[in-house]
Design a protein around this motif. Structure first.
Motif, mmCIF file in Angstrom:
data_model
loop_
_atom_site.group_PDB
_atom_site.id
_atom_site.type_symbol
_atom_site.label_atom_id
_atom_site.label_comp_id
_atom_site.label_asym_id
_atom_site.label_seq_id
_atom_site.Cartn_x
_atom_site.Cartn_y
_atom_site.Cartn_z
ATOM 1 N N UNK A 39 87.446 108.719 40.449
ATOM 2 C CA UNK A 39 86.103 108.277 40.058
ATOM 3 C C UNK A 39 86.058 106.760 39.965
ATOM 4 N N UNK A 40 87.102 106.160 39.446
ATOM 5 C CA UNK A 40 87.120 104.704 39.326
ATOM 6 C C UNK A 40 87.116 104.029 40.692
ATOM 7 N N UNK A 58 68.242 103.635 29.220
ATOM 8 C CA UNK A 58 67.736 102.718 30.244
ATOM 9 C C UNK A 58 68.817 102.224 31.196
ATOM 10 N N UNK A 59 70.069 102.432 30.892
ATOM 11 C CA UNK A 59 71.152 101.940 31.741
ATOM 12 C C UNK A 59 71.959 103.118 32.287
ATOM 13 N N UNK A 60 72.610 102.876 33.404
ATOM 14 C CA UNK A 60 73.486 103.895 33.975
ATOM 15 C C UNK A 60 74.886 103.729 33.408
ATOM 16 N N UNK A 61 75.706 104.679 33.697
ATOM 17 C CA UNK A 61 77.097 104.635 33.265
ATOM 18 C C UNK A 61 77.796 103.443 33.910
ATOM 19 N N UNK A 62 78.523 102.675 33.125
ATOM 20 C CA UNK A 62 79.135 101.475 33.686
ATOM 21 C C UNK A 62 80.528 101.759 34.236
ATOM 22 N N UNK A 63 81.004 100.857 35.053
ATOM 23 C CA UNK A 63 82.346 100.958 35.630
ATOM 24 C C UNK A 63 83.410 100.807 34.547
ATOM 25 N N UNK A 64 83.119 100.025 33.500
ATOM 26 C CA UNK A 64 84.071 99.863 32.397
ATOM 27 C C UNK A 64 84.283 101.177 31.654
ATOM 28 N N UNK A 66 84.100 104.200 32.987
ATOM 29 C CA UNK A 66 84.941 105.043 33.856
ATOM 30 C C UNK A 66 86.392 104.570 33.790
ATOM 31 N N UNK A 67 86.601 103.268 33.731
ATOM 32 C CA UNK A 67 87.957 102.725 33.611
ATOM 33 C C UNK A 67 88.570 103.110 32.270
ATOM 34 N N UNK A 68 87.775 103.083 31.207
ATOM 35 C CA UNK A 68 88.262 103.486 29.890
ATOM 36 C C UNK A 68 88.630 104.968 29.876
ATOM 37 N N UNK A 69 87.876 105.779 30.594
ATOM 38 C CA UNK A 69 88.187 107.195 30.675
ATOM 39 C C UNK A 69 89.540 107.422 31.346
ATOM 40 N N UNK A 70 89.877 106.631 32.341
ATOM 41 C CA UNK A 70 91.185 106.788 32.978
ATOM 42 C C UNK A 70 92.312 106.410 32.024
ATOM 43 N N UNK A 71 92.051 105.463 31.118
ATOM 44 C CA UNK A 71 93.050 105.134 30.099
ATOM 45 C C UNK A 71 93.290 106.328 29.175
#
Length: 82
Positions: A39-40, A58-64, A66-71
């Motif tokens: 996903x990342x 109002x905002x979409x899911x951020x790349x940060x 998704x990166x935190x989820x991989x951690x």
């Protein structure tokens, strides 16, 4: 989900001889780790916001995020190894 179901069946039926030496918990956490990293690397279109936007309307899911989820998936993988 199939691995998760099989792990519960093995845990409930034969914990002492089967589940303690099983590779199913390791495979489940490895599957989550592979999904988080794919996903990342796949979702390049996500914005690089400091606010994850997870709780915002109002905002979409951020790349940060998704990166935190991989951690966190890496932590579950280490937990299943030890």
């Amino acid at each position: 989900l199939i691995l998760y179901g099989l792990a519960w069946i093995e845990y409930l039926n034969d914990y002492d001889t089967g589940y303690r030496n099983s590779f199913l918990p390791l495979l489940i956490s490895l599957n989550g780790l592979v999904q988080a990293h794919s996903a990342y690397f796949s979702f390049k279109v996500l914005p690089a916001l400091q606010d994850s936007g997870f709780f915002s309307d109002i905002a979409v899911l951020s790349r940060a995020f998704v990166h935190e989820n991989s951690f966190y998936q890496l932590m579950t993988f280490f937990g299943s190894v030890y």
